[in-house]
Design a protein around this motif. Structure first.
Motif, mmCIF file in Angstrom:
data_model
loop_
_atom_site.group_PDB
_atom_site.id
_atom_site.type_symbol
_atom_site.label_atom_id
_atom_site.label_comp_id
_atom_site.label_asym_id
_atom_site.label_seq_id
_atom_site.Cartn_x
_atom_site.Cartn_y
_atom_site.Cartn_z
ATOM 1 N N TRP A 81 15.897 24.929 12.087
ATOM 2 C CA TRP A 81 17.017 24.124 12.578
ATOM 3 C C TRP A 81 18.076 25.002 13.256
ATOM 4 C CZ3 TRP A 81 14.684 19.824 12.471
ATOM 5 C CH2 TRP A 81 14.108 19.276 11.337
ATOM 6 N N ASN B 174 14.795 21.199 1.650
ATOM 7 C CA ASN B 174 15.209 22.605 1.589
ATOM 8 C C ASN B 174 14.151 23.507 2.226
ATOM 9 O OD1 ASN B 174 16.543 21.573 -1.414
ATOM 10 N ND2 ASN B 174 17.824 22.432 0.182
ATOM 11 N N LEU B 175 14.621 24.651 2.672
ATOM 12 C CA LEU B 175 13.763 25.555 3.450
ATOM 13 C C LEU B 175 12.530 26.035 2.688
ATOM 14 C CD1 LEU B 175 13.299 27.309 5.979
ATOM 15 C CD2 LEU B 175 14.676 29.075 4.873
ATOM 16 N N GLY C 78 20.218 30.255 10.611
ATOM 17 C CA GLY C 78 21.168 30.138 9.497
ATOM 18 C C GLY C 78 20.931 31.196 8.423
ATOM 19 N N ASN D 293 21.483 29.490 -3.315
ATOM 20 C CA ASN D 293 20.218 28.798 -2.975
ATOM 21 C C ASN D 293 19.078 29.240 -3.890
ATOM 22 O OD1 ASN D 293 22.013 28.632 -0.589
ATOM 23 N ND2 ASN D 293 20.313 27.490 0.275
ATOM 24 N N TYR E 127 26.895 13.861 -2.237
ATOM 25 C CA TYR E 127 26.367 14.797 -3.244
ATOM 26 C C TYR E 127 27.400 15.877 -3.542
ATOM 27 C CZ TYR E 127 23.904 18.833 -5.138
ATOM 28 O OH TYR E 127 23.547 19.909 -5.910
ATOM 29 N N ASN F 53 10.098 23.357 11.152
ATOM 30 C CA ASN F 53 11.151 23.262 12.166
ATOM 31 C C ASN F 53 12.271 24.189 11.736
ATOM 32 O OD1 ASN F 53 10.418 21.157 14.121
ATOM 33 N ND2 ASN F 53 10.327 19.855 12.299
ATOM 34 N N TYR G 180 19.860 33.454 -1.016
ATOM 35 C CA TYR G 180 18.743 32.960 -1.826
ATOM 36 C C TYR G 180 18.693 33.747 -3.129
ATOM 37 C CZ TYR G 180 17.518 30.678 2.508
ATOM 38 O OH TYR G 180 17.578 29.908 3.649
ATOM 39 N N GLY H 39 25.607 19.009 9.857
ATOM 40 C CA GLY H 39 26.248 19.379 8.592
ATOM 41 C C GLY H 39 25.969 20.808 8.153
ATOM 42 N N ASP H 40 25.038 21.510 8.842
ATOM 43 C CA ASP H 40 24.707 22.880 8.421
ATOM 44 C C ASP H 40 25.812 23.867 8.778
ATOM 45 O OD1 ASP H 40 22.347 22.659 7.105
ATOM 46 O OD2 ASP H 40 21.080 23.391 8.732
#
Ligand code: NAD
Ligand code: UD1
Length: 344
Positions: free
Chosen positions: A220, A201-202, A231, A181, A151, A218, A235, A296-297
Motif C-alpha cells: 500500500w 495486517n501485513l 510504510g 505491531n 477501534y 498489495n 514489528y 488512514g495509514d
C-alpha cells in the motif's frame, strides 16, 4: 487447589495464547475465558503441551456479568489480563456499535465484576493506535493521543476509564500496555495468528502469499518519505510481547500504581524489509505489486521503548529473522494441523 490464578480473557486468541505460555513459564496458574468468536478451542490442547499443565478454560463472554461473578466466586483469581475484544479497524468503521459493545462495554463489565470480587490487578491490551498520526518518531508514552477510527477510539476510551478508576480508587494496580505491531509465533509452531477471512495486517497476508493461499501482496504505497518509500512500523515478536506482560504483572505486584508503557522494539522496518526477510525464511519469492496508499495509514511509527526497559527491566530481544521464521513455521504446519483436527 492452587492458591492464586490469573484470569486471561481472550486467552485462546493470538496474543493471549502466547501470554498464557509466558505466564505458565513464570509459574502462574491460568484460567482462560474466551467466547471463541475469533479463536478455536483446540488452542487449549496446544497450551497444555506448551505450558506443561492444562489451563482451566471457560467458554464465555466478558459482557456476561453473571458468568463473571461465578468465575470470581469459584476460582482464586488474583489478577486479570484482558485480551478479549475485537480488533479489525475496517470492521470497526462499519460496525461501531458492535465494537464499542465488545471493547468498551466488555471492559466495563469485567472491571465491575472485579470490583465486586475485590480483585484489583488489571493488565490491559492497549495499542500504538492511541497515538493516531504520531507527530514524531520514536513515539514516547507522553506523545499526544487521538483516534482515527472506532477501534482506536475504544482503546482511548478504555485508557481514560482506567485512569479515572485509578484516581478514584488508588489501590487498583493497572497496566496499560501499548503494543506496536505484534508478529511471529511461538517457536514450536503450535500456536500463532490465525485470522478469519482476508487478513488486514501485513504479516498474515505475506504468510498467506508464501503458502500459496493468496496470489500476491498489495504494497500500500511506495511514495512515503521513508528510506524505500513504503510504510515503516515497529514489528515486535509476539513472544517478546508476551514476556512484557509477565514483567508488567510482576511490576504491579511489587509496586502497584498505574503503569503505562510502550511495548515495541524501538526499530522501524519497511514493508519491503518484511517481504525480503520473509522470503529468506520461506526460501522463495513473495510476489507483490505496488498499489495506492491505504486510507488512514501513517508513513512511519515506531516506539521509544525505554520506559518499559527502565521500569520493568524488559526489552524485546528477538530479531526480524526470528519473527519471520517462527511465523513461517506456524503457517506451514500449525494452522493446517489445527484445521484438520477441527474438520474431523
Ligand atoms: P485475537 O482476536 O486473536 O484475540 C482476541 C480473543 O478474544 C479471541 O480469542 C476472541 O475469541 C476473544 N473475544 C473477543 N471478544 C470476546 C468477548 N466479548 N468475550 C470473550 N472473549 C472474546 O486478537 P489479538 O491479536 O490476540 O489481540 C488481543 C488484544 O490485543 C485485543 O484487545 C487487541 O485489540 C489488542 N491489540 C492487538 C494488536 C495486534 O496487532 N494483534 C495490536 C494492539 C493491540
Ligand atoms: C493496523 C491498524 C492499527 C492497528 C494495527 C494492529 C490500520 C489503518 N491500522 O496498523 O490501528 O492497531 O494494525 O496491528 O488498519 N501493508 C501493505 N499491504 C497489506 C497490509 C499492510 O502494504 O496487505 C502495509 C501498511 O500500509 C503498513 C504496514 O504494511 O505500512 C503495516 O500494516 P498493518 O500490519 O496493517 O499494521 P498498521 O498499519 O501499523
Amino acid at each position: 487447589m492452587t492458591s492464586s490464578m490469573i484470569l486471561v480473557t481472550g486467552g485462546t486468541g493470538y496474543i493471549g495464547s502466547h501470554a498464557c505460555v509466558a505466564l505458565a513459564q513464570a509459574g502462574h496458574e491460568l484460567l482462560i475465558l474466551d467466547n471463541l468468536c475469533n479463536s478455536r478451542a483446540d488452542v487449549v490442547d496446544r497450551l497444555e503441551i506448551l505450558c506443561g499443565t492444562r489451563p482451566e478454560f471457560i467458554v464465555g463472554d466478558v459482557r456476561d456479568a453473571a458468568a463473571l461473578d461465578k468465575l470470581f466466586a469459584c476460582y482464586p483469581i488474583s489478577a486479570v489480563m484482558h485480551f478479549a475484544g475485537l480488533k479489525a479497524v475496517g470492521d470497526s468503521i462499519e460496525m461501531p456499535l458492535e465494537y464499542y459493545d465488545a471493547n468498551v462495554n466488555g471492559t466495563l463489565q469485567l472491571l465491575a465484576a472485579m470490583r465486586r470480587a475485590q480483585v484489583k490487578t488489571f493488565v490491559f491490551s492497549s495499542s500504538a493506535t492511541v497515538y493516531g498520526h504520531p507527530a514524531s518518531v520514536p513515539v514516547r508514552e507522553d506523545s499526544p493521543r487521538s483516534a482515527t477510527n472506532p477501534y482506536g477510539r475504544s482503546k482511548l476510551i478504555i485508557e481514560e476509564i482506567l485512569d479515572d478508576i485509578h484516581r478514584a480508587e488508588p489501590d487498583w494496580r493497572i497496566a496499560r500496555l501499548r503494543y506496536f505491531n505484534p508478529v511471529g509465533a511461538d517457536e514450536s509452531g503450535l500456536i500463532g495468528e490465525d485470522p478469519q477471512g482476508i487478513p488486514n495486517n501485513l504479516m498474515p497476508f505475506v504468510a498467506q502469499v508464501a503458502v500459496g493461499t493468496r496470489e500476491l501482496l498489495n504494497v500500500w504505497g511506495n511514495d512515503y518519505s521513508t528510506p524505500d518509500g513504503t510504510g515503516v512500523r515497529d514489528y515486535i515478536h509476539v513472544v517478546d510481547l508476551a514476556e512484557g506482560h509477565v514483567a508488567a504483572l510482576d511490576y504491579l505486584t511489587r509496586k502497584g500504581g498505574l503503569l503505562t508503557v510502550n511495548l515495541g522494539t524501538g526499530k522501524g522496518y519497511s514493508v519491503l524489509d518484511m517481504v525480503k526477510t520473509f522470503e529468506q525464511a520461506c526460501g522463495h519469492v513473495i510476489p507483490y505489486k505496488i498499489a495506492s496508499r491505504r486510507a488512514g495509514d501513517v508513513a512511519q511509527c515506531w516506539a521509544d521503548p525505554s520506559l518499559a526497559n527502565e521500569l520493568l527491566g524488559w526489552k524485546a530481544n528477538r530479531t526480524l529473522k526470528q519473527m519471520c521464521s517462527d511465523a513461517w513455521r506456524w503457517h506451514q504446519g500449525g494452522q493446517t494441523h489445527c484445521r484438520i483436527q477441527s474438520d474431523q
